[in-house]
Design an enzyme around this catalytic site. Structure first.
Site, mmCIF file in Angstrom:
data_model
loop_
_atom_site.group_PDB
_atom_site.id
_atom_site.type_symbol
_atom_site.label_atom_id
_atom_site.label_comp_id
_atom_site.label_asym_id
_atom_site.label_seq_id
_atom_site.Cartn_x
_atom_site.Cartn_y
_atom_site.Cartn_z
ATOM 1 N N CYS A 99 0.838 -1.194 0.000
ATOM 2 C CA CYS A 99 0.000 0.000 0.000
ATOM 3 C C CYS A 99 0.878 1.250 0.000
ATOM 4 O O CYS A 99 0.644 2.202 -0.743
ATOM 5 C CB CYS A 99 -0.909 -0.005 1.225
ATOM 6 S SG CYS A 99 -1.801 1.530 1.515
ATOM 7 N N CYS A 194 -5.276 -1.719 5.500
ATOM 8 C CA CYS A 194 -5.579 -0.394 4.970
ATOM 9 C C CYS A 194 -6.870 -0.344 4.157
ATOM 10 O O CYS A 194 -7.733 0.492 4.411
ATOM 11 C CB CYS A 194 -4.410 0.097 4.127
ATOM 12 S SG CYS A 194 -3.866 -1.070 2.846
#
Length: 349
Positions: A99, A194
């Site tokens: 991410c 996330c």
């Protein structure tokens, strides 16, 4: 400077924004729309709407413009697909690492106006520049330090990254949030992956891979002592969520082809590992370190191992720990440190 601030709706990024505002930078906040709300509509109202609400309130208070940038497709093609593939192959992924390297400090920067000098976030980490080379340093807060998740950043990415809260510990951030009277000052820290927000990882896996019943076998006796809904729900070292009595039991091995989960509670040779192999390295300095002793993190947190790393000609490395670890699982990231400096890491093979 002209700075793009990644704002999540949490207290850390909110304080980062205000610290930069105090330094009179030209700031634009960005909220990344990465959630998979359509996919998980069966869970009810979108759990990410609250994050966006807080992000808006923080920007309104600070009189900073906020832009919402949709990146769902980019997340799916990189982070989400990687996570599903790794789990399906029986490995233990860490999507937050990708991410950061592929999205927050990768495609995000490519999509915004190139007039921004750098991208700031609420990560607990520090950057120093020496003779044009950038190094990633640990935060003084050993629990919150996030260099583990940033270990796959490149020199170019570090050169345009900005971590305003890196020199603080969590208690100081809470104090600053109270000083600024931020709308997020009392928000709890977010947990989990996330792109999932409040969606539980198990729900995510069930949605994509379903359930396939298999045996839970005691590796020491060979006895079948339970059933499970799929090997991909379990990771090496896991001791909770097995639903078995007479424990504590630990997951020590998985047979992907036969859909078998092996457990043990007394076999230290199976539970505790001193050695493992690593590959797919990223060295932040762009140079391989000389073979020597390092500090090592196998997971996010305050615990380090002392280890020896020998780099092989085939691009892999052999790691030997001074003390054993119970949770060494293929797919995890092994991140190496030279004292305070995060050197980079590799994937456990």
């Amino acid at each position: 400077m002209k700075i793009a601030v990644l704002l999540s709706g949490g207290v850390d990024s909110s304080v980062a924004l205000r610290l930069l505002k105090d330094e009179n930078h030209d700031i634009t906040a960005f909220y990344l729309k990465i959630w998979l709300q359509d996919e998980f509509s069966f869970l009810g109202d979108c759990p990410w709407e609250e994050d966006l609400k807080f992000a808006r309130e923080v920007c309104e208070q600070a009189e900073i413009p906020l832009e919402i940038l949709p990146l769902q497709n980019e997340y799916w093609d990189t982070v989400v697909k990687y996570t599903i593939d790794e789990v399906k192959d029986g490995r233990t992924p860490n999507p937050d690492v990708y991410c950061n390297s592929l999205i927050k400090f990768g495609q995000f920067y490519d999509k915004i106006d190139k007039s921004f000098d750098n991208v700031a976030s609420g990560h607990y980490a520090n950057i120093i520049e020496t003779d044009g080379k950038f190094s990633l340093l640990r935060s003084p807060d050993p629990v919150k330090d996030q260099t583990y998740f940033l270990a796959y950043l490149s020199q170019e990415q570090l050169s345009r990254a900005n971590f305003p809260i890196g020199k603080f510990n969590k208690s100081e951030i809470r104090q600053l949030a109270a000083k600024y009277n931020l709308p997020t000052k009392n928000r709890k820290d977010s947990q989990g992956i996330c792109f999932l927000g409040q969606v539980k990882f198990r729900e995510f896996i069930k949605h994509h891979l379903g359930e396939i019943e298999g045996d839970i076998i005691d590796i020491d006796s060979g006895d079948v002592i339970g059933r499970h809904p799929g090997y991909y729900y379990y990771t090496i070292g896991q001791r909770s969520g097995l639903g078995l009595g007479g424990g504590p039991w630990y997951v020590v091995k998985k047979d992907v082809n036969s859909n078998i989960v092996y457990i043990s509670k007394e076999n230290k040779a199976e539970r505790e590992k001193y050695e493992f192999k690593v590959g797919k390295f990223n060295w932040i300095s762009e140079f391989k370190p000389e073979n020597k002793k390092f500090l090592l993190k196998i997971r996010h947190g305050s615990n380090f191992h002392s280890c020896d790393l020998v780099l092989n000609d085939d691009g892999t490395g052999d790691v030997k720990l001074e003390m054993p670890d119970k949770g060494i699982a293929p797919g995890q990231f092994a991140v190496f440190y030279d004292d305070e400096v995060c050197l980079g890491g590799g994937v456990i093979l």
